[in-house]
Design a protein around this motif. Structure first.
Motif, PDB file in Angstrom:
ATOM      1  N   VAL A  66      26.853  21.154-115.502  1.00 58.30           N
ATOM      2  CA  VAL A  66      26.235  22.290-116.041  1.00 58.30           C
ATOM      3  C   VAL A  66      26.083  22.233-117.620  1.00 58.30           C
ATOM      4  CG1 VAL A  66      26.496  24.817-116.330  1.00 58.30           C
ATOM      5  CG2 VAL A  66      27.536  23.390-114.272  1.00 58.30           C
ATOM      6  N   LYS A  67      24.234  22.321-117.804  1.00 55.07           N
ATOM      7  CA  LYS A  67      23.918  21.966-118.685  1.00 55.07           C
ATOM      8  C   LYS A  67      24.416  22.849-119.503  1.00 55.07           C
ATOM      9  CE  LYS A  67      19.927  18.451-117.741  1.00 55.07           C
ATOM     10  NZ  LYS A  67      19.080  18.392-118.047  1.00 55.07           N
ATOM     11  N   ASP A  68      23.858  23.247-120.915  1.00 50.75           N
ATOM     12  CA  ASP A  68      23.727  24.250-121.721  1.00 50.75           C
ATOM     13  C   ASP A  68      22.425  24.791-121.655  1.00 50.75           C
ATOM     14  OD1 ASP A  68      24.422  26.836-123.545  1.00 50.75           O
ATOM     15  OD2 ASP A  68      24.993  25.250-124.789  1.00 50.75           O
ATOM     16  N   PHE A 127      19.847  35.370-118.534  1.00 50.23           N
ATOM     17  CA  PHE A 127      20.521  35.043-117.497  1.00 50.23           C
ATOM     18  C   PHE A 127      21.676  36.006-116.948  1.00 50.23           C
ATOM     19  CE2 PHE A 127      20.538  31.344-120.465  1.00 50.23           C
ATOM     20  CZ  PHE A 127      20.003  30.490-119.691  1.00 50.23           C
ATOM     21  N   SER A 128      22.159  36.054-115.872  1.00 42.59           N
ATOM     22  CA  SER A 128      22.913  36.313-116.034  1.00 42.59           C
ATOM     23  C   SER A 128      24.692  36.688-115.405  1.00 42.59           C
ATOM     24  CB  SER A 128      23.329  37.244-114.635  1.00 42.59           C
ATOM     25  OG  SER A 128      23.737  38.558-113.884  1.00 42.59           O
ATOM     26  N   GLY A 129      25.747  36.941-116.163  1.00 41.58           N
ATOM     27  CA  GLY A 129      27.216  36.772-116.360  1.00 41.58           C
ATOM     28  C   GLY A 129      27.281  36.904-114.770  1.00 41.58           C
ATOM     29  N   LYS A 136      25.935  32.196-115.404  1.00 44.91           N
ATOM     30  CA  LYS A 136      26.414  31.310-114.145  1.00 44.91           C
ATOM     31  C   LYS A 136      24.778  31.735-112.950  1.00 44.91           C
ATOM     32  CE  LYS A 136      28.276  30.431-111.156  1.00 44.91           C
ATOM     33  NZ  LYS A 136      28.732  28.454-111.532  1.00 44.91           N
ATOM     34  N   PHE A 137      24.125  32.646-113.718  1.00 44.19           N
ATOM     35  CA  PHE A 137      22.610  32.949-113.087  1.00 44.19           C
ATOM     36  C   PHE A 137      21.892  33.118-113.330  1.00 44.19           C
ATOM     37  CE2 PHE A 137      25.652  35.620-110.126  1.00 44.19           C
ATOM     38  CZ  PHE A 137      25.654  34.723-108.810  1.00 44.19           C
ATOM     39  N   VAL A 138      20.424  32.195-113.064  1.00 46.93           N
ATOM     40  CA  VAL A 138      19.266  32.198-114.074  1.00 46.93           C
ATOM     41  C   VAL A 138      17.993  32.126-113.821  1.00 46.93           C
ATOM     42  CG1 VAL A 138      18.559  30.132-115.257  1.00 46.93           C
ATOM     43  CG2 VAL A 138      20.555  29.614-114.723  1.00 46.93           C
ATOM     44  N   GLY A 152      12.874  33.951-109.853  1.00 44.43           N
ATOM     45  CA  GLY A 152      13.824  34.541-109.176  1.00 44.43           C
ATOM     46  C   GLY A 152      15.021  33.952-109.716  1.00 44.43           C
ATOM     47  N   TRP A 153      16.401  34.017-109.122  1.00 41.75           N
ATOM     48  CA  TRP A 153      17.414  33.450-109.142  1.00 41.75           C
ATOM     49  C   TRP A 153      17.719  32.607-109.088  1.00 41.75           C
ATOM     50  CZ3 TRP A 153      19.535  36.201-114.206  1.00 41.75           C
ATOM     51  CH2 TRP A 153      18.398  37.578-114.127  1.00 41.75           C
ATOM     52  N   VAL A 154      18.432  30.993-108.921  1.00 46.30           N
ATOM     53  CA  VAL A 154      19.450  30.804-108.789  1.00 46.30           C
ATOM     54  C   VAL A 154      20.902  30.285-109.834  1.00 46.30           C
ATOM     55  CG1 VAL A 154      17.357  29.492-108.965  1.00 46.30           C
ATOM     56  CG2 VAL A 154      18.537  28.762-110.654  1.00 46.30           C
ATOM     57  N   LEU A 155      21.389  29.400-109.091  1.00 44.39           N
ATOM     58  CA  LEU A 155      23.205  29.439-109.624  1.00 44.39           C
ATOM     59  C   LEU A 155      22.567  27.963-110.514  1.00 44.39           C
ATOM     60  CD1 LEU A 155      25.151  29.228-106.580  1.00 44.39           C
ATOM     61  CD2 LEU A 155      25.568  30.778-108.550  1.00 44.39           C
ATOM     62  N   ASP A 156      23.635  28.571-112.401  1.00 44.81           N
ATOM     63  CA  ASP A 156      22.658  27.710-112.785  1.00 44.81           C
ATOM     64  C   ASP A 156      23.030  26.072-112.720  1.00 44.81           C
ATOM     65  OD1 ASP A 156      26.413  27.786-112.877  1.00 44.81           O
ATOM     66  OD2 ASP A 156      26.916  27.878-114.662  1.00 44.81           O
ATOM     67  N   ILE A 157      23.870  25.801-111.765  1.00 49.09           N
ATOM     68  CA  ILE A 157      24.389  24.212-111.159  1.00 49.09           C
ATOM     69  C   ILE A 157      23.123  23.852-110.811  1.00 49.09           C
ATOM     70  CG2 ILE A 157      25.285  24.774-109.176  1.00 49.09           C
ATOM     71  CD1 ILE A 157      26.801  21.960-111.867  1.00 49.09           C
ATOM     72  N   ASP A 158      22.117  24.320-110.552  1.00 54.50           N
ATOM     73  CA  ASP A 158      20.849  24.512-109.571  1.00 54.50           C
ATOM     74  C   ASP A 158      19.443  24.082-110.412  1.00 54.50           C
ATOM     75  OD1 ASP A 158      22.115  24.286-107.175  1.00 54.50           O
ATOM     76  OD2 ASP A 158      21.418  26.310-107.052  1.00 54.50           O
ATOM     77  N   VAL A 159      19.844  24.106-111.975  1.00 55.24           N
ATOM     78  CA  VAL A 159      19.041  23.636-113.170  1.00 55.24           C
ATOM     79  C   VAL A 159      19.222  22.274-113.758  1.00 55.24           C
ATOM     80  CG1 VAL A 159      18.032  25.268-114.583  1.00 55.24           C
ATOM     81  CG2 VAL A 159      18.456  26.319-113.221  1.00 55.24           C
ATOM     82  N   GLN A 160      18.386  21.558-113.825  1.00 52.91           N
ATOM     83  CA  GLN A 160      19.129  20.909-114.331  1.00 52.91           C
ATOM     84  C   GLN A 160      17.946  20.095-115.052  1.00 52.91           C
ATOM     85  OE1 GLN A 160      21.868  18.625-113.742  1.00 52.91           O
ATOM     86  NE2 GLN A 160      22.639  20.337-112.487  1.00 52.91           N
TER      87      GLN A 160
END
Length: 160
Positions: A66-68, A127-129, A136-138, A152-160
């Motif tokens: 997970v990137k910062d 972001f949303s925690g 956790k959500f972006v 739209g919202w996605v999980l943080d792991i889906d944004v690279q």
């Protein structure tokens, strides 16, 4: 003889036996020092080697990182757990809706801009925690294609 007395007697017997063995072993130091230090070396050196050997090296398991993420930066959508090249990343209207997502319904797959192909360029908006994790959500904005400017919202792991 009661059960408690049997346990007490057994404990005393064990203490006596162990005490006798320790006394015999320590008596070797005076009677036969070579044997005393030999036993210590035979038991102690392998024990120390085992304790400090560190074992064999194990391969490192790597997975998606997970990137910062930062607001205003541009990234791409990527489903790190998907093996299928045609896998998509789902955009939802509110953070946390992903947990309620039912993939068995085909009707929601026909909605526009809900399932984005991997490598779709996006910009991070906010972001949303969740669960003690701050990002956790972006919330993302699609930067290209037929869904340009859709958010739209996605999980943080889906944004690279």
């Amino acid at each position: 003889m009661s059960e408690e007395e049997k346990v007490t007697a057994t404990a005393e017997s064990v203490k006596t036996t162990v005490g006798n063995h320790i006394a015999t072993f320590l008596g070797l130091k005076e009677k036969n020092p070579k044997l005393f230090y030999g036993i210590i070396a035979v038991i102690g050196i392998p024990l120390l080697l085992i304790m400090f050997s560190g074992g064999e090296s194990r391969p490192t398991v790597s997975g998606p990182t997970v990137k910062d993420l930062a607001v205003g930066q541009k990234y791409v959508l990527k489903a790190p757990n998907a093996v299928d090249a045609n896998a998509t990343v789902r955009l939802v209207t509110a953070p946390g809706e992903l947990a309620a997502y039912d993939d068995s319904e085909e009707a929601d797959r026909k909605g526009t801009c809900q399932h984005m192909p991997q490598s779709t360029p996006v910009e991070v908006l906010e972001f949303s925690g969740f669960g003690g994790m701050q990002k956790k959500f972006v919330k993302v904005k699609v930067m290209d294609g037929e869904c340009k400017d859709k958010t739209g919202w996605v999980l943080d792991i889906d944004v690279q």
